[in-house]
Design an enzyme around this catalytic site. Sequence first.
Site, PDB file in Angstrom:
ATOM      1  N   GLU A 216       0.892  -1.255  -0.067  1.00  0.00           N
ATOM      2  CA  GLU A 216       0.062  -0.108   0.026  1.00  0.00           C
ATOM      3  C   GLU A 216       1.057   1.212  -0.042  1.00  0.00           C
ATOM      4  O   GLU A 216       1.574   1.489   1.086  1.00  0.00           O
ATOM      5  CB  GLU A 216      -0.782   0.109   1.147  1.00  0.00           C
ATOM      6  CG  GLU A 216      -2.061   0.843   1.082  1.00  0.00           C
ATOM      7  CD  GLU A 216      -1.902   2.363   1.519  1.00  0.00           C
ATOM      8  OE1 GLU A 216      -1.569   3.243   0.725  1.00  0.00           O
ATOM      9  OE2 GLU A 216      -1.864   2.855   2.512  1.00  0.00           O
TER      10      GLU A 216
ATOM     11  N   CYS B 121      -1.771   9.227   2.575  1.00  0.00           N
ATOM     12  CA  CYS B 121      -1.510   8.741   1.342  1.00  0.00           C
ATOM     13  C   CYS B 121      -2.749   8.912   0.421  1.00  0.00           C
ATOM     14  O   CYS B 121      -2.369   8.799  -0.976  1.00  0.00           O
ATOM     15  CB  CYS B 121      -1.099   7.233   1.258  1.00  0.00           C
ATOM     16  SG  CYS B 121      -2.245   6.116   1.961  1.00  0.00           S
TER      17      CYS B 121
END
Length: 458
Positions: free
Chosen positions: A212, A246
Amino acid sequence: MTNRFQSLFDAQKEHFFSDATKSYEWRIDQLDRIERLLLDNRQALCAALYQDFGKPPFEQLFEITVPSGVIKYYRENLRQLMAPQPVAIPTGLEETGNRGVIHKEPYGVTLVIGPFNAPILLLLDPAIAALAAGNPVILKPANTTPATAALFQQLVPQYFAPENVSVVTGGRDEIGALLELPFDFIFFTGSSAVGKVVMRAAAEHLTPVLLELGGQNPTLVDETANLDIAADRIAWGHNAISGQWCIAPGYVCVHESVAEAFIAKLKASVIRMYGEDPSKSPDFARMISSHDAERVASYILPDKLVHGGRFDIEARYVEPTILYPSTWDDPALQQEIFGPVLPVMPYRDLKAVVDVIKRKPKPLAAYVFSKNQQAIDYVLGSLSFGGGCINQTNLHCWIDSLPFGGVGNSGMGKYYGKAGFDALSNTKALLIGNPDVLLDVFPPYAGKDIERNLSVFS
């Protein structure tokens, strides 16, 4: 030389070989233990988050409540997720007494490497999926959040046997040593650069990975958008955790006909949320380091500054900042910003701006603000990204039924809810034959109706 973590790894491996981790009872017990760790130590965990980088109360509690919600999902659905799943097979095989079944089995010892920006949530959410799938776990919290990491090191042994869940703290040397071990699965959350290091190490042992990562997330605001809604949601989505997540909107492309109005509303939204002096706001976090504060401050171009722009490197503070009109050549658009500086660009033609975005590295998230369904459909059909929102930002990544993860440069693999269980499980496909019904597809073939015999497979 013996790896310093070899004995810890071996203990978890032997425990996995005992098959103890495969039971429903073991899995639920581990999830209960994580929940107790969170609830028993909520104040201490929140204090550590504040100590590490001034995380405000809402964002502190968010890191406690989201993993608790994921545990609730698995508690309610785990038996069904673990159950063998019948699948359709060719009619001819089915008529001769065969059946297809999928079993989900755990991979084995799993390494979870967490990031600094959500050091509780993004360490425990992958661990929760791994444990629900029956995998023992070694946790590696971020060394850049030392208070939170130290608290994990203290608490984990109080709630878990080391053969089930252990924690390793430290920096690059410790991660390097861990990556030398032949883990059965590695889950990494962090930058694309470090993700490549993790993947290279995993390749040495052919270890599957879920990465991720991140990227520069585009946000499109067209001429039909509700500008008040767009401004509020983008201002929050970009500046929460001081822009250090993110999935934050990385830049905004706004239609030129509404650009000036949008900028005015965006500035008003930022002031309403964080005040005229965000350095005094209890709701605005600090950068994780002075180095990162300096890096993000370097993106501020005075000739394009329309809001904010103040910073204090020593205090790890960068004010929520808006740059307009930005261009693709600006420093802030050369990489993921990961801070509270937001470039805004006007555009005239939607297809032209989408054509530019689609040629850049694939982002983790994308956001579209529009009431024009044709435009929305065009963007969704043309751009590749991990996940995102329409007329919303950021919240897609905490909904159990929406698989979360990246694509290309922003990562690989999805998790959350069922997707997390599936990602941390090997799909073992089985054809179960009828032991008493002849299926003659074997040589010698002379004199046999080969096509008829083969028809059972179609």
